[in-house]
Design a protein around this motif. Structure first.
Motif, PDB file in Angstrom:
ATOM      1  N   ARG A  69     -48.544  46.784 -10.175  1.00 19.10           N
ATOM      2  CA  ARG A  69     -49.059  47.753 -11.201  1.00 19.10           C
ATOM      3  C   ARG A  69     -48.229  48.860 -11.519  1.00 19.10           C
ATOM      4  NH1 ARG A  69     -53.559  45.521  -9.177  1.00 19.10           N
ATOM      5  NH2 ARG A  69     -54.291  46.929  -7.656  1.00 19.10           N
ATOM      6  N   LEU A  70     -47.459  49.262 -10.396  1.00 16.75           N
ATOM      7  CA  LEU A  70     -46.820  50.318 -10.365  1.00 16.75           C
ATOM      8  C   LEU A  70     -45.433  50.138 -10.816  1.00 16.75           C
ATOM      9  CD1 LEU A  70     -47.499  53.487  -9.163  1.00 16.75           C
ATOM     10  CD2 LEU A  70     -45.320  52.895  -8.089  1.00 16.75           C
ATOM     11  N   LEU A  71     -44.763  48.934 -10.399  1.00 11.86           N
ATOM     12  CA  LEU A  71     -43.363  48.898 -10.556  1.00 11.86           C
ATOM     13  C   LEU A  71     -43.043  47.895 -11.530  1.00 11.86           C
ATOM     14  CD1 LEU A  71     -42.382  48.357  -6.823  1.00 11.86           C
ATOM     15  CD2 LEU A  71     -41.698  50.143  -8.219  1.00 11.86           C
ATOM     16  N   ALA A  72     -43.923  46.879 -12.167  1.00  9.12           N
ATOM     17  CA  ALA A  72     -43.499  45.800 -13.344  1.00  9.12           C
ATOM     18  C   ALA A  72     -43.285  46.692 -14.304  1.00  9.12           C
ATOM     19  CB  ALA A  72     -44.628  44.968 -13.332  1.00  9.12           C
ATOM     20  N   PRO A  73     -43.759  47.700 -14.790  1.00 10.08           N
ATOM     21  CA  PRO A  73     -43.384  48.373 -16.117  1.00 10.08           C
ATOM     22  C   PRO A  73     -42.101  49.032 -15.863  1.00 10.08           C
ATOM     23  CG  PRO A  73     -45.720  48.743 -15.424  1.00 10.08           C
ATOM     24  CD  PRO A  73     -45.094  48.197 -14.404  1.00 10.08           C
ATOM     25  N   ARG A  74     -41.734  49.470 -14.580  1.00  5.59           N
ATOM     26  CA  ARG A  74     -40.376  50.233 -14.408  1.00  5.59           C
ATOM     27  C   ARG A  74     -39.420  49.300 -14.337  1.00  5.59           C
ATOM     28  NH1 ARG A  74     -41.602  55.401 -10.392  1.00  5.59           N
ATOM     29  NH2 ARG A  74     -43.565  55.662 -11.173  1.00  5.59           N
ATOM     30  N   VAL A  75     -39.726  48.182 -13.630  1.00  6.67           N
ATOM     31  CA  VAL A  75     -38.520  47.103 -13.626  1.00  6.67           C
ATOM     32  C   VAL A  75     -37.977  46.608 -15.076  1.00  6.67           C
ATOM     33  CG1 VAL A  75     -37.786  44.950 -12.556  1.00  6.67           C
ATOM     34  CG2 VAL A  75     -39.057  46.264 -11.395  1.00  6.67           C
ATOM     35  N   GLY A  76     -39.305  46.178 -15.719  1.00  8.10           N
ATOM     36  CA  GLY A  76     -39.065  45.831 -17.273  1.00  8.10           C
ATOM     37  C   GLY A  76     -38.581  44.472 -17.213  1.00  8.10           C
ATOM     38  N   GLY A  77     -38.624  43.998 -18.384  1.00  8.86           N
ATOM     39  CA  GLY A  77     -38.140  42.399 -18.681  1.00  8.86           C
ATOM     40  C   GLY A  77     -38.892  41.643 -17.640  1.00  8.86           C
ATOM     41  N   GLY A  78     -38.267  40.178 -17.738  1.00  8.10           N
ATOM     42  CA  GLY A  78     -38.794  39.230 -17.014  1.00  8.10           C
ATOM     43  C   GLY A  78     -39.039  39.193 -15.539  1.00  8.10           C
ATOM     44  N   GLN A  79     -39.988  39.181 -15.038  1.00  5.00           N
ATOM     45  CA  GLN A  79     -40.041  39.175 -13.581  1.00  5.00           C
ATOM     46  C   GLN A  79     -41.103  38.057 -13.015  1.00  5.00           C
ATOM     47  OE1 GLN A  79     -41.880  43.272 -12.785  1.00  5.00           O
ATOM     48  NE2 GLN A  79     -40.668  43.678 -14.628  1.00  5.00           N
ATOM     49  N   ASP A  80     -40.583  37.676 -11.879  1.00  7.86           N
ATOM     50  CA  ASP A  80     -41.464  36.632 -10.967  1.00  7.86           C
ATOM     51  C   ASP A  80     -41.731  37.449  -9.660  1.00  7.86           C
ATOM     52  OD1 ASP A  80     -41.331  34.770 -12.595  1.00  7.86           O
ATOM     53  OD2 ASP A  80     -39.500  33.726 -11.602  1.00  7.86           O
ATOM     54  N   TRP A  81     -43.185  37.716  -9.730  1.00 11.14           N
ATOM     55  CA  TRP A  81     -43.667  38.234  -8.036  1.00 11.14           C
ATOM     56  C   TRP A  81     -44.405  37.147  -7.507  1.00 11.14           C
ATOM     57  CZ3 TRP A  81     -43.588  43.500  -6.759  1.00 11.14           C
ATOM     58  CH2 TRP A  81     -42.939  44.406  -7.629  1.00 11.14           C
ATOM     59  N   LEU A  82     -44.295  37.644  -6.101  1.00 12.30           N
ATOM     60  CA  LEU A  82     -44.897  36.744  -4.906  1.00 12.30           C
ATOM     61  C   LEU A  82     -45.697  37.794  -4.077  1.00 12.30           C
ATOM     62  CD1 LEU A  82     -45.569  33.842  -3.824  1.00 12.30           C
ATOM     63  CD2 LEU A  82     -43.819  34.398  -2.072  1.00 12.30           C
ATOM     64  N   LEU A  83     -46.993  37.625  -4.238  1.00 15.32           N
ATOM     65  CA  LEU A  83     -47.748  38.671  -3.469  1.00 15.32           C
ATOM     66  C   LEU A  83     -48.430  37.991  -2.304  1.00 15.32           C
ATOM     67  CD1 LEU A  83     -49.795  40.183  -6.385  1.00 15.32           C
ATOM     68  CD2 LEU A  83     -47.756  40.687  -5.665  1.00 15.32           C
TER      69      LEU A  83
END
Ligand SMILES: C[S@@+](CC[C@H](N)C(=O)[O-])C[C@H]1O[C@@H](n2cnc3c(N)ncnc32)[C@H](O)[C@@H]1O
Length: 308
Positions: A69-83
């Motif tokens: 929630r905090l970083l995805a908007p800052r990284v921007g662009g397509g992202q793959d996250w593993l939590l």
């Protein structure tokens, strides 16, 4: 602050602390991390020729996904996250909490295979969850092709031995690391009270107890990690990331008062009456709006010495 007496990190507590975490975190270190992640993704894609371009991130001890929630908007662009987390209840809550967050921004979210996909204008963000006990199964964590590792409010729980193993994994993968909100031992109540010192002693003892990883590093975790990473050629930067909690946030203050007193009683049962008295005074102050609290934390950014 990682002081729940039973080491339970329920979703309600994580939601309560999230705005304080967000306000405390160091923006400059986050921006440097984002830059390093993007640059690494570009280099990786140039090497393996992969398309489309998506940054790959792993969040350790993810809770309900606050780092996304905090970083995805800052990284921007397509992202793959593993939590990654070991708590099945928090793992199960992740898609629901993340989808609600996306809905709050007007971004559609959908299930796709084992992932939640958020179609934000700056997305898409593909988020998968994995249940993994990082104490027992750190070796199973695959950091190959990962562009960045994050962890928040976690490292003070771990032992020196575990930190060594963790450091090995980070250095071997040559991956940028952003480790935020690690407690540093400072905890200042205002106005000061006569029993604060006794409480602090019991509290500190508890912080160094076993949180599932052996004797925990507690407030020493950031320095221990910095020393290890620097010795292996990583560049590190630290910044203060303190919680400032005032009378405008009585629910947070009450929760902190209750937990501090419970932790102190657990660490030093013989002094329970003193901690009860401390709790009664601090509760009254929290309810009347006259209490303030500063909890010291540190953020750490660690980058490989050379780009590869
Ligand atoms: C204070 S919470 C922080 C959660 C999240 N990073 C956040 O900022 O909201 C600590 C997290 O560490 C996780 N944790 C504790 N021990 C763990 C272990 N052995 N393996 C994986 N996760 C663990 C807990 O389940 C919890 O989600």
């Amino acid at each position: 602050m990682n002081d729940a007496p039973a080491q339970g990190f329920d979703a309600g507590w994580l939601a309560l602390r999230e705005p304080f975490d967000a306000a405390a975190r160091d923006g400059r270190l986050a921006a440097c991390f984002v830059e390093a992640v993007a640059a690494r993704a570009v280099r990786r894609q140039a090497t393996d020729g992969s398309v489309p371009q998506a940054c790959r991130l792993v969040d350790l001890a993810a809770g309900t996904g606050a780092n996304v929630r905090l970083l995805a908007p800052r990284v921007g662009g397509g992202q793959d996250w593993l939590l990654v987390d070991h708590d099945p209840v928090l793992i199960a809550a992740q898609p629901r909490v993340l989808a609600a967050w996306a809905a709050g921004h007007g971004w559609p979210a959908r299930a796709e295979g084992d992932a939640l996909v958020i179609d934000a204008p700056a997305g898409p963000w593909r988020i998968r969850s994995v249940a993994l006990d990082l104490q027992r199964s750190l070796d199973r964590l695959d950091l190959d092709g990962i562009d960045g590792v994050t962890t928040t409010a976690f490292l003070d729980l771990v032992s020196d031995d575990w930190l060594e193993r963790f450091c090995d994994r980070i250095v071997a993968a040559r991956v940028p690391l952003l480790a935020t909100l690690t407690v540093d031992g400072r905890r200042d109540w205002h106005p000061p009270g006569p029993d604060d010192g006794s409480l602090a002693v019991a509290f500190e003892r508890h912080q160094q107890g076993d949180k599932g990883f052996g004797p925990s590093l507690g407030p020493g975790a950031v320095d221990a990690l910095v020393a290890r990473l620097q010795a292996r050629g990583y560049r590190t930067q630290c910044a203060l990331a303190d919680w400032q909690v005032d009378g405008a946030s009585p629910a947070m203050l009450l929760r902190m008062v209750e937990e501090c007193a419970a932790v102190a009683r657990e660490a030093d049962p013989d002094r329970a009456p003193l901690f009860d008295r401390w709790e009664a005074l601090r509760r009254a102050q929290a309810q009347s709006g006259s209490l303030r609290l500063c909890v010291g934390h540190r953020d750490l950014l660690a980058l490989p010495a050379r780009d590869d």
